[in-house]
Scaffold this motif. Structure first.
Motif, PDB file in Angstrom:
ATOM      1  N   VAL A 102       1.115  -1.105  -0.025  1.00  0.00           N
ATOM      2  CA  VAL A 102       0.015   0.106  -0.020  1.00  0.00           C
ATOM      3  C   VAL A 102       0.777   1.302  -0.037  1.00  0.00           C
ATOM      4  O   VAL A 102       0.456   1.988  -0.740  1.00  0.00           O
ATOM      5  CB  VAL A 102      -0.969  -0.090   1.221  1.00  0.00           C
ATOM      6  N   MET A 131      -4.984   5.050   7.580  1.00  0.00           N
ATOM      7  CA  MET A 131      -4.601   3.821   6.793  1.00  0.00           C
ATOM      8  C   MET A 131      -3.034   3.224   7.040  1.00  0.00           C
ATOM      9  O   MET A 131      -2.570   2.426   6.485  1.00  0.00           O
ATOM     10  CB  MET A 131      -4.702   4.066   5.544  1.00  0.00           C
ATOM     11  N   LEU A 134      -2.516  -0.298   7.336  1.00  0.00           N
ATOM     12  CA  LEU A 134      -2.299  -1.040   5.927  1.00  0.00           C
ATOM     13  C   LEU A 134      -1.156  -0.801   5.037  1.00  0.00           C
ATOM     14  O   LEU A 134      -1.171  -1.636   4.043  1.00  0.00           O
ATOM     15  CB  LEU A 134      -3.326  -0.810   5.076  1.00  0.00           C
ATOM     16  N   ARG A 137       0.818  -3.874   3.531  1.00  0.00           N
ATOM     17  CA  ARG A 137       0.192  -4.866   3.136  1.00  0.00           C
ATOM     18  C   ARG A 137       0.049  -4.958   1.715  1.00  0.00           C
ATOM     19  O   ARG A 137       0.310  -3.717   1.096  1.00  0.00           O
ATOM     20  CB  ARG A 137      -1.430  -4.813   3.599  1.00  0.00           C
ATOM     21  N   LEU A 142      -5.732  -7.039  -0.029  1.00  0.00           N
ATOM     22  CA  LEU A 142      -6.828  -5.956   0.423  1.00  0.00           C
ATOM     23  C   LEU A 142      -8.410  -6.501  -0.047  1.00  0.00           C
ATOM     24  O   LEU A 142      -8.632  -7.035  -1.013  1.00  0.00           O
ATOM     25  CB  LEU A 142      -6.620  -4.731   0.212  1.00  0.00           C
ATOM     26  N   SER A 143      -9.377  -5.891   0.964  1.00  0.00           N
ATOM     27  CA  SER A 143     -10.976  -6.168   0.240  1.00  0.00           C
ATOM     28  C   SER A 143     -11.168  -5.074  -0.745  1.00  0.00           C
ATOM     29  O   SER A 143     -10.162  -4.215  -0.761  1.00  0.00           O
ATOM     30  CB  SER A 143     -11.710  -5.857   1.646  1.00  0.00           C
ATOM     31  N   GLU A 146     -10.911  -1.529   0.904  1.00  0.00           N
ATOM     32  CA  GLU A 146      -9.625  -1.261   1.373  1.00  0.00           C
ATOM     33  C   GLU A 146      -8.781  -0.698  -0.001  1.00  0.00           C
ATOM     34  O   GLU A 146      -8.180   0.341   0.393  1.00  0.00           O
ATOM     35  CB  GLU A 146      -8.977  -2.236   2.053  1.00  0.00           C
ATOM     36  N   LYS A 147      -9.221  -1.250  -1.064  1.00  0.00           N
ATOM     37  CA  LYS A 147      -8.562  -0.752  -2.103  1.00  0.00           C
ATOM     38  C   LYS A 147      -8.995   0.616  -2.512  1.00  0.00           C
ATOM     39  O   LYS A 147      -8.225   1.288  -2.965  1.00  0.00           O
ATOM     40  CB  LYS A 147      -8.955  -2.155  -3.112  1.00  0.00           C
ATOM     41  N   ARG A 149     -10.050   2.766  -0.465  1.00  0.00           N
ATOM     42  CA  ARG A 149      -9.310   3.711   0.147  1.00  0.00           C
ATOM     43  C   ARG A 149      -7.729   4.020  -0.379  1.00  0.00           C
ATOM     44  O   ARG A 149      -7.441   5.289  -0.063  1.00  0.00           O
ATOM     45  CB  ARG A 149      -9.308   3.327   1.873  1.00  0.00           C
ATOM     46  N   VAL A 150      -7.165   3.158  -0.768  1.00  0.00           N
ATOM     47  CA  VAL A 150      -5.727   3.203  -1.367  1.00  0.00           C
ATOM     48  C   VAL A 150      -6.071   4.272  -2.507  1.00  0.00           C
ATOM     49  O   VAL A 150      -5.157   5.029  -2.710  1.00  0.00           O
ATOM     50  CB  VAL A 150      -5.146   1.913  -1.735  1.00  0.00           C
ATOM     51  N   VAL A 172     -16.510   0.527   0.057  1.00  0.00           N
ATOM     52  CA  VAL A 172     -16.246   0.558   1.438  1.00  0.00           C
ATOM     53  C   VAL A 172     -17.196  -0.079   2.359  1.00  0.00           C
ATOM     54  O   VAL A 172     -18.297   0.353   2.356  1.00  0.00           O
ATOM     55  CB  VAL A 172     -16.029   1.919   1.691  1.00  0.00           C
ATOM     56  N   PHE A 176     -16.675   1.153   8.001  1.00  0.00           N
ATOM     57  CA  PHE A 176     -15.345   2.162   7.819  1.00  0.00           C
ATOM     58  C   PHE A 176     -15.998   3.195   6.979  1.00  0.00           C
ATOM     59  O   PHE A 176     -15.400   4.327   7.076  1.00  0.00           O
ATOM     60  CB  PHE A 176     -14.505   1.568   6.955  1.00  0.00           C
TER      61      PHE A 176
END
Length: 332
Positions: A102, A131, A134, A137, A142-143, A146-147, A149-150, A172, A176
């Motif tokens: 990440v 984050m 993460l 990671r 990632l879920s 989470e992707k 959010r990246v 999301v 979160f």
């Protein structure tokens, strides 16, 4: 103090001949700096088209987009489409390096001319969006949320003037989502970032946006502060976008204690008081839907069905007779 326009659409039209989706028609819109502007509308209403026009991914058929007074170039004029002072995040995360960490995915958008500044900026944006945990990671692990959010972190790390978000929180997780929305609001407050977002979720736009723009069939229907549009929507279309509401004729609304000369009445589910009925003809509870901290009752009388919000969980069950009275309503 009245804020001046940062990003502006001047009588912009972009049509798609032969398709049901109409694009946008004669849209004029000012985006104020340092605020979150949310655009809402039904599918195919032109929301995403407007966002792409702002960014310069597509060119208008008529009118122009201006940023800081200068015209935004379209893909015919720019080798790599998209304005240099803007970043856009969509629902897709295809541009992420799945097998990199990440931290590296975010940092890669910064130059290597100042490695200390690169590290500080990357660490800072991960901290701003909560984050940091993460950072090491791999993206492949990632879920979907989470992707997403990246992808938002990548867009923000270069410190753009304008951040464009197209349905940014779809993937999301609910647990979160609210925290991420609050984080973005805090970034806007701290840095003066300008955000333009497209969303179909009333909870997102009502809690996040400073300005709300309602678009229908490619045209702006109305705009204003979310609180004002929720309480006094000028159009039934807006009321239905922002909340669950019962749409009744004036004759039907009389059963809820509403007297109006207008033809159409809209009543939010939380605008109805519910009491048990012990005598006389009343509404019958047809279904009780658990919604977490409240229940939504589906009630019926004379083939008229109404939804009402009930905060006293377990008080009513299917088959119960209840009285309903609306304490608020909208007329159209």
């Amino acid at each position: 103090m009245i804020k001046t326009s940062l990003l502006k659409a001047n009588a912009v039209s972009k049509l798609y001949p032969g398709e049901r989706t109409t694009g946008v028609k004669n849209v004029t819109l000012d985006i104020k700096p340092g605020e979150i502007t949310a655009v809402i509308g039904a599918s195919g209403s032109g929301k995403s088209t407007l966002l792409k026009l702002f960014f310069g991914l597509i060119s208008p058929d008529k009118g122009e987009i201006r940023f800081k007074g200068d015209r935004v170039w379209g893909p015919e004029e720019k080798l790599i489409p998209g304005h240099d002072e803007m970043k856009m995040v969509t629902q897709h995360t295809d541009d992420l390096n799945l097998f990199a960490k990440v931290w590296d995915n975010v940092a890669t958008l910064l130059p290597n001319t100042d490695l200390k500044a690169k590290k500080e900026k990357t660490d800072n944006v991960l901290k701003q969006l909560n984050m940091t945990h993460l950072a090491t990671r791999q993206v492949v692990d990632l879920s979907g949320g989470e992707k997403q959010r990246v992808a938002i972190a990548r867009a923000m790390v270069t410190q753009p003037t304008v951040l464009l978000l197209d349905e940014p929180f779809n993937q999301v997780d609910t647990s979160f989502r609210e925290a991420l929305q609050q984080d973005i609001r805090q970034v806007v407050k701290d840095t003066g970032l300008t955000v333009v977002m497209v969303s179909h979720d009333p909870a997102e736009v009502l809690s996040m946006a400073d300005e709300l723009v309602v678009i229908k069939d490619g045209e702006i229907l109305e705009k204003g502060q979310p609180r004002n549009l929720y309480k006094q929507p000028g159009h039934l279309y807006t009321a239905q976008l922002l909340a669950n509401c019962n749409v009744l004729t004036s004759k039907q609304a009389k059963l809820l204690g509403v007297t109006s000369k207008k033809e159409t009445i809209a009543i939010y589910t939380d605008y109805i008081d519910i009491t048990k009925s012990w005598v006389g003809k009343a509404w019958e509870v047809k279904q009780v839907m658990f919604k977490g901290f409240f229940e939504e009752l589906l009630v019926q009388q004379d083939n008229i069905t109404v939804r009402a919000l009930n905060k006293e969980q377990g008080k009513y069950k299917e088959g119960d007779k209840v009285n309903l009275k609306a304490w608020g309503y909208l007329e159209y």
